[in-house]
Design a protein around this motif. Structure first.
Motif, PDB file in Angstrom:
ATOM      1  N   ALA A 159       0.828  -1.208   0.000  1.00 48.40           N
ATOM      2  CA  ALA A 159       0.000   0.000   0.000  1.00 48.40           C
ATOM      3  C   ALA A 159       0.863   1.261   0.000  1.00 48.40           C
ATOM      4  O   ALA A 159       0.617   2.197  -0.777  1.00 48.40           O
ATOM      5  N   ALA A 160       1.900   1.270   0.845  1.00 46.80           N
ATOM      6  CA  ALA A 160       2.785   2.439   0.907  1.00 46.80           C
ATOM      7  C   ALA A 160       3.505   2.651  -0.422  1.00 46.80           C
ATOM      8  O   ALA A 160       3.594   3.778  -0.915  1.00 46.80           O
ATOM      9  N   SER A 161       3.993   1.577  -1.021  1.00 51.20           N
ATOM     10  CA  SER A 161       4.723   1.720  -2.281  1.00 51.20           C
ATOM     11  C   SER A 161       3.794   2.146  -3.419  1.00 51.20           C
ATOM     12  O   SER A 161       4.202   2.895  -4.310  1.00 51.20           O
ATOM     13  N   SER A 162       2.541   1.713  -3.379  1.00 52.34           N
ATOM     14  CA  SER A 162       1.577   2.157  -4.400  1.00 52.34           C
ATOM     15  C   SER A 162       1.368   3.666  -4.316  1.00 52.34           C
ATOM     16  O   SER A 162       1.341   4.358  -5.346  1.00 52.34           O
ATOM     17  N   LEU A 163       1.224   4.166  -3.092  1.00 48.85           N
ATOM     18  CA  LEU A 163       1.065   5.613  -2.913  1.00 48.85           C
ATOM     19  C   LEU A 163       2.332   6.367  -3.321  1.00 48.85           C
ATOM     20  O   LEU A 163       2.258   7.455  -3.904  1.00 48.85           O
ATOM     21  N   GLN A 164       3.489   5.785  -3.028  1.00 49.69           N
ATOM     22  CA  GLN A 164       4.749   6.414  -3.427  1.00 49.69           C
ATOM     23  C   GLN A 164       4.850   6.525  -4.943  1.00 49.69           C
ATOM     24  O   GLN A 164       5.236   7.570  -5.473  1.00 49.69           O
ATOM     25  N   VAL A 165       4.504   5.454  -5.632  1.00 51.82           N
ATOM     26  CA  VAL A 165       4.548   5.478  -7.096  1.00 51.82           C
ATOM     27  C   VAL A 165       3.579   6.525  -7.631  1.00 51.82           C
ATOM     28  O   VAL A 165       3.922   7.301  -8.536  1.00 51.82           O
ATOM     29  N   LEU A 166       2.382   6.577  -7.076  1.00 47.84           N
ATOM     30  CA  LEU A 166       1.387   7.555  -7.513  1.00 47.84           C
ATOM     31  C   LEU A 166       1.881   8.984  -7.304  1.00 47.84           C
ATOM     32  O   LEU A 166       1.824   9.817  -8.216  1.00 47.84           O
ATOM     33  N   LEU A 167       2.401   9.277  -6.107  1.00 49.53           N
ATOM     34  CA  LEU A 167       2.886  10.634  -5.819  1.00 49.53           C
ATOM     35  C   LEU A 167       4.086  11.006  -6.693  1.00 49.53           C
ATOM     36  O   LEU A 167       4.174  12.137  -7.187  1.00 49.53           O
ATOM     37  N   CYS A 168       4.992  10.067  -6.901  1.00 46.07           N
ATOM     38  CA  CYS A 168       6.158  10.364  -7.747  1.00 46.07           C
ATOM     39  C   CYS A 168       5.746  10.547  -9.210  1.00 46.07           C
ATOM     40  O   CYS A 168       6.318  11.376  -9.919  1.00 46.07           O
TER      41      CYS A 168
END
Length: 190
Positions: A159-168
């Motif tokens: 979940a955290a990495s999905s949000l990181q990819v989205l924000l980046c």
């Protein structure tokens, strides 16, 4: 909205996700809260790949710091800084994707546990069907509750990495806009 302010917002939003990724990866080294499993090498390879520490942690922390600094007054009006933010954002996307893939493999293969006195990954060939069959989790006798432990932490990393990819990815678009049109939409701020 000024693209420099957007960079700052994205950078600040990435900090807690980086912290969550690093903490989850470190905690995964200590199933059952015991150091003996890490010391004896009884942790899965997916934990050793350190997707949360390297990918979702440091590979996203550096872009987050840069995004925050891009928004500073001395850097906000520089188109080159916004161009660099695209490159840093791509690094963050790569880190987030790495963390997501490693975590996905960790969920798919299941934990390393003692099954009948032998250390093995009993769910490796189950095609993740073990996730819904909680009765099958009883095959793991040691460490206690290791299946729930791994599933919870690896899903949190995903979940955290999905949000990181989205924000980046959003920052890549923001950086492109800032690079092409200037860092701020208002001519007086640029």
């Amino acid at each position: 909205m000024c693209s420099g302010k957007c960079s700052r917002c994205i950078g600040v939003s990435l900090y807690p996700l980086v912290l969550i990724s690093i903490i989850c990866n470190i905690v995964l080294f200590f199933p059952g809260g015991d150091v003996k499993y890490a010391k004896d090498g009884h942790i899965t390879q997916e934990v050793q790949y350190m997707g949360g520490l390297i990918g979702g942690g440091f590979m996203v922390l550096i872009p987050a710091i840069f995004f925050t600094l891009t928004a500073e007054n001395g850097c906000c009006g520089i188109r080159f800084g916004m161009f660099l933010s695209i490159i840093f954002a791509a690094t963050g996307v790569a880190g987030g994707v790495y963390s997501f893939i490693v975590s996905g493999l960790g969920v798919n293969y299941g934990p390393l546990c003692k099954d009948g006195g032998v250390w093995t990954t009993p769910f490796k060939n189950s095609n993740s069907t073990y996730l819904t069959d909680q009765k099958s989790w009883a095959v793991c006798t040691e460490p206690k509750n290791v299946v729930q432990f791994n599933i919870g932490l690896f899903f949190t990393l995903m979940a955290a990495s999905s949000l990181q990819v989205l924000l980046c990815a959003i920052q890549m678009i923001n950086g492109l806009i800032g690079c092409l049109f200037g860092a701020c939409g208002n001519k007086e701020e640029a």
